[in-house]
Design a protein around this motif. Structure first.
Motif, mmCIF file in Angstrom:
data_model
loop_
_atom_site.group_PDB
_atom_site.id
_atom_site.type_symbol
_atom_site.label_atom_id
_atom_site.label_comp_id
_atom_site.label_asym_id
_atom_site.label_seq_id
_atom_site.Cartn_x
_atom_site.Cartn_y
_atom_site.Cartn_z
ATOM 1 N N GLY A 41 0.803 -1.217 0.000
ATOM 2 C CA GLY A 41 0.000 0.000 0.000
ATOM 3 C C GLY A 41 0.840 1.272 0.000
ATOM 4 N N VAL A 42 0.431 2.248 -0.791
ATOM 5 C CA VAL A 42 1.134 3.535 -0.843
ATOM 6 C C VAL A 42 0.938 4.278 0.475
ATOM 7 C CG1 VAL A 42 1.321 5.740 -2.064
ATOM 8 C CG2 VAL A 42 0.872 3.637 -3.355
ATOM 9 N N THR A 43 -0.289 4.257 1.010
ATOM 10 C CA THR A 43 -0.527 4.896 2.307
ATOM 11 C C THR A 43 0.246 4.162 3.394
ATOM 12 O OG1 THR A 43 -2.743 5.512 1.544
ATOM 13 C CG2 THR A 43 -2.306 5.714 3.887
ATOM 14 N N ARG A 44 0.300 2.838 3.321
ATOM 15 C CA ARG A 44 1.043 2.043 4.312
ATOM 16 C C ARG A 44 2.483 2.485 4.415
ATOM 17 N NH1 ARG A 44 4.762 -1.766 3.676
ATOM 18 N NH2 ARG A 44 5.065 -3.366 5.298
ATOM 19 N N LYS A 45 3.177 2.557 3.261
ATOM 20 C CA LYS A 45 4.600 2.910 3.314
ATOM 21 C C LYS A 45 4.786 4.374 3.727
ATOM 22 C CE LYS A 45 5.131 1.535 -0.965
ATOM 23 N NZ LYS A 45 5.758 1.153 -2.251
ATOM 24 N N SER A 46 3.799 5.220 3.408
ATOM 25 C CA SER A 46 3.868 6.620 3.826
ATOM 26 C C SER A 46 3.702 6.741 5.339
ATOM 27 C CB SER A 46 2.798 7.442 3.107
ATOM 28 O OG SER A 46 2.907 7.314 1.701
ATOM 29 N N VAL A 47 2.779 5.945 5.912
ATOM 30 C CA VAL A 47 2.572 5.932 7.367
ATOM 31 C C VAL A 47 3.850 5.498 8.079
ATOM 32 C CG1 VAL A 47 1.383 4.714 9.242
ATOM 33 C CG2 VAL A 47 0.074 5.621 7.306
ATOM 34 N N ILE A 48 4.505 4.463 7.553
ATOM 35 C CA ILE A 48 5.737 3.967 8.168
ATOM 36 C C ILE A 48 6.810 5.057 8.180
ATOM 37 C CG2 ILE A 48 7.661 2.346 7.876
ATOM 38 C CD1 ILE A 48 5.571 0.327 6.769
ATOM 39 N N ASP A 49 7.024 5.704 7.025
ATOM 40 C CA ASP A 49 8.061 6.741 6.935
ATOM 41 C C ASP A 49 7.726 7.940 7.807
ATOM 42 O OD1 ASP A 49 9.435 5.161 5.160
ATOM 43 O OD2 ASP A 49 8.814 6.248 3.364
ATOM 44 N N LEU A 50 6.460 8.321 7.827
ATOM 45 C CA LEU A 50 6.041 9.486 8.607
ATOM 46 C C LEU A 50 6.155 9.204 10.107
ATOM 47 C CD1 LEU A 50 4.950 12.336 8.298
ATOM 48 C CD2 LEU A 50 2.650 11.401 8.155
ATOM 49 N N ALA A 51 5.740 8.011 10.522
ATOM 50 C CA ALA A 51 5.844 7.644 11.937
ATOM 51 C C ALA A 51 7.296 7.671 12.402
ATOM 52 C CB ALA A 51 5.232 6.258 12.162
ATOM 53 N N LYS B 299 -2.538 10.804 10.703
ATOM 54 C CA LYS B 299 -3.496 11.253 9.684
ATOM 55 C C LYS B 299 -3.416 12.764 9.481
ATOM 56 C CE LYS B 299 -8.311 11.044 8.197
ATOM 57 N NZ LYS B 299 -9.646 10.466 8.417
ATOM 58 N N THR B 300 -3.325 13.509 10.567
ATOM 59 C CA THR B 300 -3.241 14.973 10.466
ATOM 60 C C THR B 300 -2.000 15.397 9.690
ATOM 61 O OG1 THR B 300 -4.427 15.269 12.559
ATOM 62 C CG2 THR B 300 -3.094 17.120 11.792
ATOM 63 N N LYS B 301 -0.873 14.757 9.996
ATOM 64 C CA LYS B 301 0.374 15.127 9.314
ATOM 65 C C LYS B 301 0.357 14.686 7.847
ATOM 66 C CE LYS B 301 3.166 16.411 12.994
ATOM 67 N NZ LYS B 301 3.015 15.723 14.262
ATOM 68 N N LEU B 302 -0.183 13.501 7.598
ATOM 69 C CA LEU B 302 -0.200 12.971 6.225
ATOM 70 C C LEU B 302 -1.124 13.795 5.327
ATOM 71 C CD1 LEU B 302 0.896 10.836 4.335
ATOM 72 C CD2 LEU B 302 -0.878 9.265 5.118
ATOM 73 N N THR B 303 -2.329 14.082 5.811
ATOM 74 C CA THR B 303 -3.249 14.892 5.006
ATOM 75 C C THR B 303 -2.723 16.314 4.857
ATOM 76 O OG1 THR B 303 -4.595 15.324 6.973
ATOM 77 C CG2 THR B 303 -5.298 13.525 5.537
ATOM 78 N N GLY B 304 -1.986 16.812 5.864
ATOM 79 C CA GLY B 304 -1.371 18.132 5.755
ATOM 80 C C GLY B 304 -0.349 18.193 4.635
ATOM 81 N N ILE B 305 0.417 17.113 4.470
ATOM 82 C CA ILE B 305 1.380 17.031 3.367
ATOM 83 C C ILE B 305 0.645 16.952 2.037
ATOM 84 C CG2 ILE B 305 3.112 15.533 2.278
ATOM 85 C CD1 ILE B 305 4.043 14.797 5.142
ATOM 86 N N VAL C 126 -7.572 7.233 4.237
ATOM 87 C CA VAL C 126 -6.213 7.564 4.716
ATOM 88 C C VAL C 126 -5.928 6.738 5.973
ATOM 89 C CG1 VAL C 126 -4.551 9.342 5.348
ATOM 90 C CG2 VAL C 126 -6.386 9.880 3.721
ATOM 91 N N ILE C 127 -6.579 7.087 7.089
ATOM 92 C CA ILE C 127 -6.439 6.321 8.326
ATOM 93 C C ILE C 127 -7.845 6.006 8.838
ATOM 94 C CG2 ILE C 127 -5.630 6.326 10.727
ATOM 95 C CD1 ILE C 127 -3.303 6.317 8.829
ATOM 96 N N ASN C 128 -8.095 4.746 9.180
ATOM 97 C CA ASN C 128 -9.409 4.322 9.650
ATOM 98 C C ASN C 128 -9.255 3.631 11.010
ATOM 99 O OD1 ASN C 128 -12.068 3.614 9.871
ATOM 100 N ND2 ASN C 128 -12.153 2.410 8.000
ATOM 101 N N PRO C 129 -9.506 4.347 12.124
ATOM 102 C CA PRO C 129 -9.357 3.736 13.454
ATOM 103 C C PRO C 129 -10.355 2.610 13.672
ATOM 104 C CG PRO C 129 -9.464 6.146 13.590
ATOM 105 C CD PRO C 129 -9.876 5.773 12.205
ATOM 106 N N ILE C 130 -9.927 1.604 14.406
ATOM 107 C CA ILE C 130 -10.767 0.444 14.714
ATOM 108 C C ILE C 130 -11.083 0.458 16.205
ATOM 109 C CG2 ILE C 130 -10.751 -2.089 14.861
ATOM 110 C CD1 ILE C 130 -9.097 -1.999 12.193
ATOM 111 N N ALA C 131 -12.380 0.342 16.536
ATOM 112 C CA ALA C 131 -12.833 0.495 17.920
ATOM 113 C C ALA C 131 -12.646 -0.773 18.743
ATOM 114 C CB ALA C 131 -14.304 0.907 17.936
#
Length: 354
Positions: free
Chosen positions: A258-268, A333-339, A305-310
């Motif tokens: 996933g493109v979002t997956r690898k972006s989340v990893i790098d951003l985290a 999510k805030t940082k990723l959507t900001g980019i 983008v990000i979907n929290p699970i309850a």
């Protein structure tokens, strides 16, 4: 990347339907813009790409896509910044993955100037459909289908590549509760799980329907061989926060890159969050839920983008997750959507101007 295309034929629609659209109340993926891109493959070569008015088109009933499922797609988004400039997010990753999917399904690779160059021209034509603010974006759906006719079980000799566009608002799916798969599998070793193949998704519908009937919105898929390893959540890659470490499964033949997956990893990692890419066991998750060390689970994908699970269910037992005030999911999510919307600096070079 080659971002230009010189020989694209454009036929504009007679009148736009944009004024009929309520952009504040959009159902995701339900409204499409005035034009679409198409490019046919025949006689071993790609033909001249065209941008034409969005409309149905005729196909032979024996077209191979109907009988043998040669169909792939991508999901992307375009964003408009405060200066009315339009930006794509990591389109090179979608282009590369699209052609990997094509190769896996014995389909021809799409040239870069058609995929990227054609997409940019299409978006420029439809720029008024890209709104800014409040999570607005233009969802982009490139796809390819087998159009060659005949019902002999063999790859098609003709294909159609297309791009359609759909305006989108913030994707709110409400509170998501999931059930961990004990029998059904999303994909198997040696299969097409790593490809964005249409059949991967149709195969999920029945087990997801069963989960819905039990009161759950999605399934966390497990490995096909042992059902002990956690893999994906619904149609998204999935992350687990145990204490202050973020875990996600490595990509494989079963798991989409996933493109979002690898972006989340790098951003985290940039934000100082410890990330471990390794197999997470179901038993490990259950134990973490029982001892209180499991803080968050969230899916990552283009639409939400990000979907929290309850919470999650496993073998009839339900585990509610704690409500986190300073969640990793919300921070990322805030940082990723900001980019993506150019409100925050893109230190990674992910955004590409149209």
């Amino acid at each position: 990347m080659n971002n230009t295309i010189s020989d694209i034929k454009i036929t504009k629609c007679q009148s736009s339907k944009i004024n009929e659209v309520d952009f504040e109340n959009l159902v995701f993926g339900n409204i499409f813009t005035d034009h679409m891109l198409l490019c046919d493959y025949k006689d071993g070569v790609w033909q001249q790409p065209e941008i034409v008015p969005y409309a149905p088109f005729l196909m032979d009933p024996s077209s191979k896509v109907f009988h043998y499922g040669q169909a792939i797609f991508e999901g992307m988004k375009a964003y408009k910044d405060a200066h009315d400039d339009i930006w794509l997010f990591r389109p090179d990753q979608n282009f590369d993955r699209f052609n990997k999917s094509a190769t896996r399904l014995a389909m021809p690779e799409v040239p870069e100037e058609v995929f990227i160059g054609g997409l940019k021209q299409l978006i420029q034509l439809e720029k008024d459909w890209v709104k800014h603010g409040n999570g607005s974006a233009l969802y982009i759906r490139p796809f390819m289908i087998a159009t060659g006719h005949g019902v002999i079980a063999a790859p098609s000799t003709e294909y159609r590549f297309m791009i359609i566009l759909s305006p989108a608002k913030s994707y709110y799916s409400g509170e998501v509760k999931v059930i961990i798969a004990e029998h059904f599998s999303r994909a198997a070793n040696g299969g097409i799980g790593a490809a964005k193949a249409a059949g991967n998704y149709s195969g999920q519908f029945y087990p997801t329907k069963l989960a819905n009937e039990e009161g759950f919105q999605q399934i966390i898929w497990t490995d096909d061989a042992t059902h002990t390893k956690l893999e994906e959540a619904g149609t998204m890659n999935v992350f687990f926060r145990i204490n202050d470490v973020l875990y996600t499964a490595p990509t494989s033949e079963r798991i989409l890159d996933g493109v979002t997956r690898k972006s989340v990893i790098d951003l985290a990692k940039r934000e100082g969050i410890q990330v471990e890419v390794r197999s997470v066991l179901v038993d490990e998750l259950v134990q973490a839920a029982k001892d209180g060390s499991l803080k968050e689970i969230f899916g990552a994908g283009t639409a939400a983008v990000i979907n929290p699970i309850a919470g999650f269910s496993y073998k009839g037992e339900y585990f509610e997750l704690p409500k986190m005030e300073n969640s990793f999911a919300q921070e990322i999510k805030t940082k990723l959507t900001g980019i993506q919307t150019k409100e925050l600096e893109d230190t990674f070079g992910w955004t590409v101007k149209v």
